[in-house]
Design an enzyme around this catalytic site. Structure first.
Site, PDB file in Angstrom:
ATOM      1  N   HIS A 270     -44.321  14.712  55.360  1.00 45.12           N
ATOM      2  CA  HIS A 270     -45.048  15.799  54.712  1.00 45.12           C
ATOM      3  C   HIS A 270     -45.911  16.489  55.756  1.00 45.12           C
ATOM      4  O   HIS A 270     -46.455  15.855  56.635  1.00 45.12           O
ATOM      5  CB  HIS A 270     -45.945  15.259  53.590  1.00 45.12           C
ATOM      6  CG  HIS A 270     -46.358  16.319  52.613  1.00 45.12           C
ATOM      7  ND1 HIS A 270     -47.423  17.151  52.847  1.00 45.12           N
ATOM      8  CD2 HIS A 270     -45.824  16.682  51.432  1.00 45.12           C
ATOM      9  CE1 HIS A 270     -47.535  17.989  51.816  1.00 45.12           C
ATOM     10  NE2 HIS A 270     -46.586  17.735  50.954  1.00 45.12           N
ATOM     11  N   ASP A 327     -40.942  13.888  46.356  1.00 43.34           N
ATOM     12  CA  ASP A 327     -39.522  14.083  46.022  1.00 43.34           C
ATOM     13  C   ASP A 327     -38.691  12.815  46.146  1.00 43.34           C
ATOM     14  O   ASP A 327     -37.502  12.825  45.826  1.00 43.34           O
ATOM     15  CB  ASP A 327     -38.935  15.151  46.946  1.00 43.34           C
ATOM     16  CG  ASP A 327     -39.574  16.500  46.676  1.00 43.34           C
ATOM     17  OD1 ASP A 327     -40.078  17.125  47.623  1.00 43.34           O
ATOM     18  OD2 ASP A 327     -39.615  16.898  45.494  1.00 43.34           O
TER      19      ASP A 327
HETATM   20  C1  SDX Z   1     -42.521  19.280  49.422  1.00 40.80           C
HETATM   21  O1  SDX Z   1     -46.308  21.633  51.539  1.00 40.80           O
HETATM   22  C2  SDX Z   1     -46.283  21.028  50.400  1.00 40.80           C
HETATM   23  O2  SDX Z   1     -47.274  20.721  49.780  1.00 40.80           O
HETATM   24  C3  SDX Z   1     -44.895  20.762  49.877  1.00 40.80           C
HETATM   25  C4  SDX Z   1     -44.792  19.906  48.621  1.00 40.80           C
HETATM   26  C5  SDX Z   1     -45.387  20.604  47.423  1.00 40.80           C
HETATM   27  O3  SDX Z   1     -45.791  19.906  46.479  1.00 40.80           O
HETATM   28  O4  SDX Z   1     -45.340  21.861  47.383  1.00 40.80           O
HETATM   29  O5  SDX Z   1     -45.478  18.680  48.824  1.00 40.80           O
HETATM   30  C6  SDX Z   1     -43.360  19.610  48.244  1.00 40.80           C
HETATM   31  O6  SDX Z   1     -41.942  20.185  49.977  1.00 40.80           O
HETATM   32  C7  SDX Z   1     -42.498  17.874  49.959  1.00 40.80           C
HETATM   33  C8  SDX Z   1     -41.630  17.740  51.251  1.00 40.80           C
HETATM   34  C9  SDX Z   1     -40.151  17.647  50.807  1.00 40.80           C
HETATM   35  N1  SDX Z   1     -39.274  17.748  51.972  1.00 40.80           N
HETATM   36  C10 SDX Z   1     -38.548  16.663  52.396  1.00 40.80           C
HETATM   37  O7  SDX Z   1     -38.674  15.534  51.940  1.00 40.80           O
HETATM   38  C11 SDX Z   1     -37.561  16.995  53.504  1.00 40.80           C
HETATM   39  C12 SDX Z   1     -37.616  15.899  54.582  1.00 40.80           C
HETATM   40  N2  SDX Z   1     -38.950  16.023  55.244  1.00 40.80           N
HETATM   41  C13 SDX Z   1     -38.989  16.816  56.455  1.00 40.80           C
HETATM   42  O8  SDX Z   1     -38.122  17.887  56.536  1.00 40.80           O
HETATM   43  C14 SDX Z   1     -40.424  17.033  56.940  1.00 40.80           C
HETATM   44  O9  SDX Z   1     -41.075  15.842  56.857  1.00 40.80           O
HETATM   45  C15 SDX Z   1     -41.268  18.100  56.297  1.00 40.80           C
HETATM   46  C16 SDX Z   1     -40.626  19.440  56.333  1.00 40.80           C
HETATM   47  C17 SDX Z   1     -41.581  17.743  54.888  1.00 40.80           C
HETATM   48  C18 SDX Z   1     -42.587  18.171  57.058  1.00 40.80           C
HETATM   49  O10 SDX Z   1     -42.272  18.518  58.309  1.00 40.80           O
HETATM   50  P1  SDX Z   1     -43.418  18.831  59.398  1.00 40.80           P
HETATM   51  O11 SDX Z   1     -44.759  18.488  58.950  1.00 40.80           O
HETATM   52  O12 SDX Z   1     -43.187  20.213  59.866  1.00 40.80           O
HETATM   53  O13 SDX Z   1     -43.138  17.775  60.438  1.00 40.80           O
HETATM   54  P2  SDX Z   1     -42.082  17.960  61.554  1.00 40.80           P
HETATM   55  O14 SDX Z   1     -40.839  18.572  60.971  1.00 40.80           O
HETATM   56  O15 SDX Z   1     -42.738  18.639  62.705  1.00 40.80           O
HETATM   57  O16 SDX Z   1     -41.765  16.448  61.897  1.00 40.80           O
HETATM   58  C19 SDX Z   1     -42.668  15.732  62.729  1.00 40.80           C
HETATM   59  C20 SDX Z   1     -41.791  14.709  63.384  1.00 40.80           C
HETATM   60  C21 SDX Z   1     -40.541  15.341  63.994  1.00 40.80           C
HETATM   61  O17 SDX Z   1     -40.177  14.521  65.102  1.00 40.80           O
HETATM   62  P3  SDX Z   1     -40.544  15.104  66.591  1.00 40.80           P
HETATM   63  O18 SDX Z   1     -39.923  16.491  66.688  1.00 40.80           O
HETATM   64  O19 SDX Z   1     -42.058  15.158  66.618  1.00 40.80           O
HETATM   65  O20 SDX Z   1     -39.945  14.098  67.514  1.00 40.80           O
HETATM   66  O21 SDX Z   1     -41.311  13.789  62.382  1.00 40.80           O
HETATM   67  C22 SDX Z   1     -39.901  13.873  62.288  1.00 40.80           C
HETATM   68  C23 SDX Z   1     -39.475  15.190  62.948  1.00 40.80           C
HETATM   69  O22 SDX Z   1     -38.183  15.060  63.496  1.00 40.80           O
HETATM   70  N3  SDX Z   1     -39.609  13.915  60.867  1.00 40.80           N
HETATM   71  C24 SDX Z   1     -38.629  13.228  60.296  1.00 40.80           C
HETATM   72  C25 SDX Z   1     -38.743  13.514  58.930  1.00 40.80           C
HETATM   73  N4  SDX Z   1     -39.748  14.358  58.715  1.00 40.80           N
HETATM   74  C26 SDX Z   1     -40.285  14.615  59.919  1.00 40.80           C
HETATM   75  N5  SDX Z   1     -37.708  12.410  60.815  1.00 40.80           N
HETATM   76  C27 SDX Z   1     -36.847  11.851  59.914  1.00 40.80           C
HETATM   77  N6  SDX Z   1     -36.880  12.066  58.573  1.00 40.80           N
HETATM   78  C28 SDX Z   1     -37.818  12.886  58.057  1.00 40.80           C
HETATM   79  N7  SDX Z   1     -37.867  13.110  56.731  1.00 40.80           N
END
Ligand code: SDX
Length: 392
Positions: A270, A327
């Site tokens: 998140h 989710d």
């Molecule tokens: C919702 O914003 C809100 O409030 C949203 C929400 C709401 O109520 O409105 O809470 C609802 O959207 C919840 C999130 C649902 N999405 C997912 O579950 C999709 C999977 N999650 C990721 O795509 C990700 O975690 C995000 C998009 C949710 C958050 O991404 P960030 O904060 O932009 O973090 P990032 O993408 O920069 O990741 C940081 C690191 C990265 O590694 P590095 O590049 O630093 O090496 O963590 C890794 C990412 O690769 N990472 C993951 C991961 N999520 C982040 N690695 C594996 N699996 C994951 N799910």
């Protein structure tokens, strides 16, 4: 220095907006709606009570709650012309495609509540959107399975009315299962609002131009659809199904850590919560209760619990502060109740509509509000002269 331009060193990122509706502390895992903790609201409130709270800032008295529920119930029906609107879609159209279209079209039918300068019309539009989203979502489901649309039955609760429109048929009486109604109530409350997430920011930006509220909510629906946002609940359940059994979890954990693999654990991570998502805790408890009460044994719930345990002990996920989000477990519950995965994000949009309209009202009623205009850092070419095509 980018090209011939130096960007304004005084340009610093400022908060997108001020809001009194929702507070999140991502490190402490705190989520408050108008000061009330999400777990207490999920435990004690009705979804209509939370909608009233988000819109008006205070929990309603019994009389205020009763009047609000009556007002909302008077707007649950959809203009009959809109029923034909559905028939223009293919039967296999994704429910979110239908919701984007139908909600965006509402301004063509309810133009007596599109004058955003009139507080009365703003509130009527808000009530219409909150009231009609369950009808619109249920009709999208009915259309996809070729069953007749069910009209709202206003002596039922907001959640019970939605369940009957979704799973009831004209040929039989529909009894709302209290366990399912309780689970849906909690799911709606847990999804109601979440500060300035991508879709709420989309609604605010669209609203800042003076666009009508129906168009603004349609824009929010479009943004929520993405798998990184509201589409994650559908993607998370599809991922759990693909994993299939606990023995395959290590393979997917490895893929999630592989920088060359675009795979991510859906329902994990998140932007704000870097400790735990308080909604996920309530959702997990609700999933356990629903599966037990309905006597549903779904292997994907075992996969979900095992996956959570393994990920919480894995150095990569601990270091990246990746925990289950709202989710991760919601799909297990919705699947146990009988919804297809294609309806999961539509249910998220249904619930988030109360947050969207509350945030839109807060913004649009601020006399100081101006059209949004996010800035950029220019990284393109420096200024240059035109080159005729025969000299390129
Ligand atoms: C919702 O914003 C809100 O409030 C949203 C929400 C709401 O109520 O409105 O809470 C609802 O959207 C919840 C999130 C649902 N999405 C997912 O579950 C999709 C999977 N999650 C990721 O795509 C990700 O975690 C995000 C998009 C949710 C958050 O991404 P960030 O904060 O932009 O973090 P990032 O993408 O920069 O990741 C940081 C690191 C990265 O590694 P590095 O590049 O630093 O090496 O963590 C890794 C990412 O690769 N990472 C993951 C991961 N999520 C982040 N690695 C594996 N699996 C994951 N799910």
């Amino acid at each position: 220095q980018t090209g011939a331009f130096t960007y304004d060193p005084g340009f610093t990122s400022t908060a997108a907006c001020e809001s009194a509706i929702t507070y999140i502390d991502g490190d402490q895992g705190i989520l408050l709606h108008r000061g009330y903790p999400i777990d207490q609201l999920a435990e004690h409130s009705t979804f209509m009570e939370v909608a009233y709270l988000l819109l008006n800032g205070e929990l309603p008295t019994a009389d205020e709650h009763q009047k609000f529920v009556y007002t909302i119930s008077r707007h649950t029906m959809l203009h009959e012309q809109l029923a034909t609107f559905y028939r223009g879609f293919r039967r296999d159209a994704h429910p979110m495609a239908i919701m984007c279209g139908v909600v965006g079209a509402l301004s063509a039918f309810y133009h007596d509540s599109t004058d955003i300068t009139d507080p009365k019309q703003r509130m009527i539009a808000s009530h219409r959107l909150i009231a009609k989203m369950p009808t619109i979502a249920a009709m999208a489901y009915k259309y996809s399975i070729g069953q007749p649309f069910m009209y709202p039955q206003n002596d039922l609760s907001y959640t019970g009315n939605f369940l009957r429109m979704t799973f009831g048929v004209p040929a039989e009486n529909y009894e709302v299962n209290p366990v399912v109604e309780q689970a849906m109530r909690r799911i709606f409350i847990l999804h109601a609002d979440h500060e300035q997430n991508a879709s709420t920011s989309t609604v605010r930006l669209a609203g800042s131009s003076g666009a009508n509220p129906f168009a603004c909510i349609a824009a929010g629906i479009a943004c929520l659809w993405g798998p990184a946002h509201g589409g994650a609940n559908e993607a998370a359940l599809n991922m759990l199904r693909e994993i299939g059994r606990p023995e395959r979890i290590p393979e997917f954990i490895g893929r999630a850590k592989d920088k060359d693999d675009p795979f991510r654990l859906m329902g994990f991570g998140h932007r704000v919560y870097k400790n735990f998502d308080p909604r996920a805790k309530v959702m997990k408890a609700t999933a356990e209760a629903v599966l037990n009460e309905l006597g549903v044994t779904d292997p994907i719930f075992d996969v979900a619990r095992e996956l959570e345990q393994i990920a919480l002990k894995d150095d990569y996920f601990v270091e990246k502060k990746l925990y289950p989000n709202v989710d991760f477990y919601s799909g297990v519950i919705l699947s146990a109740i009988g919804f297809p995965t294609s309806m999961f994000t539509a249910l998220f949009a249904l619930a988030r509509t109360v947050g969207w309209v509350a945030q839109w009202n807060e913004m649009i009623s601020d006399p100081e509000q101006k059209i949004g205009r996010p800035r950029q850092l220019y990284t393109g070419s420096a200024q240059r002269d035109y080159v005729p095509v025969d000299q390129r």
